[in-house]
Design an enzyme around this catalytic site. Structure first.
Site, PDB file in Angstrom:
ATOM      1  N   HIS A   1      -6.240   1.542  -7.699  1.00 46.85           N
ATOM      2  CA  HIS A   1      -6.743   2.823  -7.196  1.00 46.85           C
ATOM      3  C   HIS A   1      -6.805   3.758  -8.397  1.00 46.85           C
ATOM      4  O   HIS A   1      -5.784   4.247  -8.865  1.00 46.85           O
ATOM      5  CB  HIS A   1      -5.783   3.344  -6.111  1.00 46.85           C
TER       6      HIS A   1
ATOM      7  N   MET B   1      -7.364   7.001 -10.195  1.00 48.68           N
ATOM      8  CA  MET B   1      -7.432   8.460 -10.032  1.00 48.68           C
ATOM      9  C   MET B   1      -7.583   9.044 -11.428  1.00 48.68           C
ATOM     10  O   MET B   1      -6.640   9.620 -11.993  1.00 48.68           O
ATOM     11  CB  MET B   1      -6.173   8.968  -9.324  1.00 48.68           C
TER      12      MET B   1
ATOM     13  N   HIS C   1      -0.959  -2.589  -4.552  1.00 51.07           N
ATOM     14  CA  HIS C   1      -1.772  -1.385  -4.820  1.00 51.07           C
ATOM     15  C   HIS C   1      -1.217  -0.700  -6.070  1.00 51.07           C
ATOM     16  O   HIS C   1      -0.033  -0.335  -6.119  1.00 51.07           O
ATOM     17  CB  HIS C   1      -1.676  -0.471  -3.607  1.00 51.07           C
TER      18      HIS C   1
ATOM     19  N   ASP D   1      -4.713   5.428   2.656  1.00 48.18           N
ATOM     20  CA  ASP D   1      -3.678   5.536   1.633  1.00 48.18           C
ATOM     21  C   ASP D   1      -3.041   6.916   1.697  1.00 48.18           C
ATOM     22  O   ASP D   1      -3.719   7.932   1.513  1.00 48.18           O
ATOM     23  CB  ASP D   1      -4.338   5.299   0.259  1.00 48.18           C
TER      24      ASP D   1
ATOM     25  N   SER E   1       2.078   0.138  -2.260  1.00 46.73           N
ATOM     26  CA  SER E   1       1.849   0.860  -3.520  1.00 46.73           C
ATOM     27  C   SER E   1       3.081   0.751  -4.401  1.00 46.73           C
ATOM     28  O   SER E   1       4.179   1.174  -4.011  1.00 46.73           O
ATOM     29  CB  SER E   1       1.547   2.328  -3.244  1.00 46.73           C
TER      30      SER E   1
ATOM     31  N   MET F   1      -8.553   8.751   1.705  1.00 53.13           N
ATOM     32  CA  MET F   1      -7.235   9.281   1.345  1.00 53.13           C
ATOM     33  C   MET F   1      -6.695  10.083   2.522  1.00 53.13           C
ATOM     34  O   MET F   1      -7.342  11.019   3.004  1.00 53.13           O
ATOM     35  CB  MET F   1      -7.324  10.174   0.106  1.00 53.13           C
TER      36      MET F   1
ATOM     37  N   MET G   1      -3.195   7.060 -12.654  1.00 50.02           N
ATOM     38  CA  MET G   1      -3.404   8.524 -12.650  1.00 50.02           C
ATOM     39  C   MET G   1      -3.422   9.025 -14.086  1.00 50.02           C
ATOM     40  O   MET G   1      -2.596   8.595 -14.905  1.00 50.02           O
ATOM     41  CB  MET G   1      -2.277   9.222 -11.894  1.00 50.02           C
TER      42      MET G   1
ATOM     43  N   ASP H   1      -1.617   2.461  -8.568  1.00 53.24           N
ATOM     44  CA  ASP H   1      -2.165   3.815  -8.694  1.00 53.24           C
ATOM     45  C   ASP H   1      -2.247   4.218 -10.165  1.00 53.24           C
ATOM     46  O   ASP H   1      -1.216   4.425 -10.812  1.00 53.24           O
ATOM     47  CB  ASP H   1      -1.269   4.808  -7.941  1.00 53.24           C
TER      48      ASP H   1
HETATM   49  O1  LIG Z   1      -2.660   6.995  -4.196  1.00 49.39           O
HETATM   50  C1  LIG Z   1      -1.582   7.360  -3.796  1.00 49.39           C
HETATM   51  C2  LIG Z   1      -1.110   8.754  -4.068  1.00 49.39           C
HETATM   52  O2  LIG Z   1      -2.080   9.416  -4.771  1.00 49.39           O
HETATM   53  C3  LIG Z   1      -0.788   6.448  -2.997  1.00 49.39           C
HETATM   54  O3  LIG Z   1      -1.146   5.096  -3.184  1.00 49.39           O
HETATM   55  C4  LIG Z   1       0.685   6.656  -2.824  1.00 49.39           C
HETATM   56  O4  LIG Z   1       1.430   5.872  -3.701  1.00 49.39           O
HETATM   57  C5  LIG Z   1       1.076   6.336  -1.432  1.00 49.39           C
HETATM   58  O5  LIG Z   1       2.406   6.648  -1.270  1.00 49.39           O
HETATM   59  P1  LIG Z   1       3.076   6.881   0.175  1.00 49.39           P
HETATM   60  O6  LIG Z   1       2.391   8.057   0.790  1.00 49.39           O
HETATM   61  O7  LIG Z   1       2.820   5.619   0.958  1.00 49.39           O
HETATM   62  O8  LIG Z   1       4.494   7.093  -0.165  1.00 49.39           O
HETATM   63 CO   LIG Z   2      -3.213   4.928  -3.997  1.00 50.51          CO
END
Ligand SMILES: O=C(CO)[C@@H](O)[C@H](O)COP(=O)(O)O
Ligand SMILES: [Co+2]
Length: 222
Positions: free
Chosen positions: A64, A66, A31, A173, A8, A135, A35, A33
């Protein structure tokens, strides 16, 4: 299948994204994210940035999403160059229709479940999705600790996918690290997202190899 590793970039240096994407060239995906500060209490990046990431990344992009109103946004991310787009079940009005639209746009279609969202409603629909993202933390932030209580959901999905012979990957994740990856791989996961574990390591490439080896070993034993 062999384990797939998707670091990520939430834990990368956002002022040096191209450099930090280069550091994960031996991973299977990057990956990303997205948001929106509504579906989750955090705000990251959107379409124009994802488009440039897809252009410069050495590996395919695994988005991903969100965001609220996934039905409105998901296909735009496929058109921006994401190889895989995963939207949240809790944010979609018509998950099957959306997955079909993503596939038509040329992307793999993923559906994500927050820790408290059950997998059961999906079990008769697995072939509509290329991936189910379980998740293993509450979405919104990197660096949280793995929620062990999500493991039965991974096991249930693994059993249903195997029983149906479905070609649906299970992604996990949140809190995935050397300490947790073997357990979640043994439970049935195929695709492992790790942010802080990968980018927090002194040797990023070596960490990807170490996580992959631990996951492959656990998969071979299941
Ligand atoms: O989607 C998410 C958080 O919402 C993830 O993709 C985090 O970025 C994962 O981070 P780590 O827990 O591996 O530090
Ligand atoms: Co994620």
């Amino acid at each position: 299948m062999p384990a797939l590793i998707s670091p990520s970039i939430l834990s990368a240096d956002f002022a040096n994204l191209e450099r930090d994407l280069g550091r994960i060239a031996r991973a299977d995906y990057a990956h990303v994210d997205v948001m929106d500060n509504h579906f989750v209490p955090n705000l990251t990046l959107g379409l124009p940035v994802v488009k440039r990431i897809a252009e410069v990344s050495p590996v395919p992009i695994d988005v991903h999403l969100m965001v609220e109103d996934a039905d409105r946004w998901a296909v735009d991310y496929a058109r921006a160059g994401a190889a895989s787009v995963t939207f949240h079940a809790e944010a979609a009005q018509a998950a099957v229709r959306l997955a079909r639209e993503l596939r038509s746009a040329g992307a793999r279609a993923g559906i994500a479940l927050r820790p408290a969202t059950p997998a059961e409603p999906l079990l008769d629909l697995l072939t509509e999705f290329d991936m189910v993202l379980v998740m293993t933390v509450e979405p919104g932030f990197g660096g949280q600790s793995f929620i062990e209580g999500t493991l039965p959901k991974v096991r249930r999905l693994r059993a249903a996918i195997d029983e149906q012979g479905a070609d649906t990957w299970i992604q996990v994740d949140g809190g995935v690290s050397r300490d947790t990856i073997a357990t979640v791989a043994a439970a049935g996961a195929d695709v492992f997202v790790a942010g802080s574990a990968v980018y927090g390591a002194a040797d990023v490439a070596g960490e990807i190899d170490a996580l992959r080896a631990l996951a492959d070993e656990a998969i071979a034993r299941r």
